[in-house]
Scaffold this motif. Sequence first.
Motif, PDB file in Angstrom:
ATOM      1  N   LEU A  52       1.373  -1.198  -0.207  1.00  0.00           N
ATOM      2  CA  LEU A  52       0.533  -0.082   0.157  1.00  0.00           C
ATOM      3  C   LEU A  52       1.088   1.182  -0.352  1.00  0.00           C
ATOM      4  CD1 LEU A  52      -3.177   1.999   0.552  1.00  0.00           C
ATOM      5  CD2 LEU A  52      -2.309   1.417   2.846  1.00  0.00           C
ATOM      6  N   LEU A  53       1.758   1.498   0.466  1.00  0.00           N
ATOM      7  CA  LEU A  53       2.628   2.758   1.408  1.00  0.00           C
ATOM      8  C   LEU A  53       3.403   2.925  -0.683  1.00  0.00           C
ATOM      9  CD1 LEU A  53       3.862   2.094   4.986  1.00  0.00           C
ATOM     10  CD2 LEU A  53       2.379   3.548   3.976  1.00  0.00           C
ATOM     11  N   LEU A  54       4.097   1.304  -0.976  1.00  0.00           N
ATOM     12  CA  LEU A  54       4.730   1.925  -2.809  1.00  0.00           C
ATOM     13  C   LEU A  54       3.749   1.974  -3.758  1.00  0.00           C
ATOM     14  CD1 LEU A  54       7.795   1.596  -4.152  1.00  0.00           C
ATOM     15  CD2 LEU A  54       7.219  -0.364  -4.247  1.00  0.00           C
ATOM     16  N   PHE A  55       2.510   1.660  -2.809  1.00  0.00           N
ATOM     17  CA  PHE A  55       1.768   1.749  -4.487  1.00  0.00           C
ATOM     18  C   PHE A  55       1.236   3.341  -4.411  1.00  0.00           C
ATOM     19  CE2 PHE A  55      -2.701   2.528  -5.940  1.00  0.00           C
ATOM     20  CZ  PHE A  55      -2.786   2.223  -7.156  1.00  0.00           C
ATOM     21  N   ALA A  56       1.348   3.765  -2.839  1.00  0.00           N
ATOM     22  CA  ALA A  56       0.225   5.060  -3.321  1.00  0.00           C
ATOM     23  C   ALA A  56       2.065   5.935  -3.332  1.00  0.00           C
ATOM     24  CB  ALA A  56       0.478   5.352  -1.503  1.00  0.00           C
TER      25      ALA A  56
END
Length: 189
Positions: A52-56
């Motif tokens: 989620l963090l990398l995608f965001a």
Amino acid sequence: MPQLTITDKILQRIFLPLIPRSVTPNMVTWFRFITVPFAASLFILESYLAGLLLFAISAFSDAVDGSLARTRNQVTDWGKMYDPAADKLLIGFAAFILVSKFLNWYLAATIIGIEFFLIVGAYYRKRFQGIPIEAEFSGKIKMVLQSLGIAALLLSAVFSIPAFLIIAEYLLYLAIVFAIISLAVYRAI
């Protein structure tokens, strides 16, 4: 100088001053290309919080590279071609891995199929008709909805909150509506 959007003006005041002048918009696009296999690996390994963090960060870099290009007058043909390709790879892998797992294969296949037609249509128009590749409003809305939908899907996986799954599904279906509008605008259908 290209026409600035409201997003450009907001990012120009808040975020873009933090980016050194030596960082070009194309570097930000390359960054997004590099993050795609790492994000996909995190999704496969079910490391959803890190994913989620990398995608965001990766999805946000889409807004950054475009705004950076327009505000610094660094729009390039390379960026016009490969910025959307990076977006489609990011969304395509997320759909293939996450949407097919948590929602359904039909939705994932529809998202991937439309993205494929958009990129092929844009390439065809540029290569064989000489029509420049330009981002248009429905495509930008589509990307935002897809990004929010994937983020909601990841939030559902991280926090086990079923409401996020429902939100993700609606956002992704709404993104398909805007994707079809994009296909019509690009005359790919």
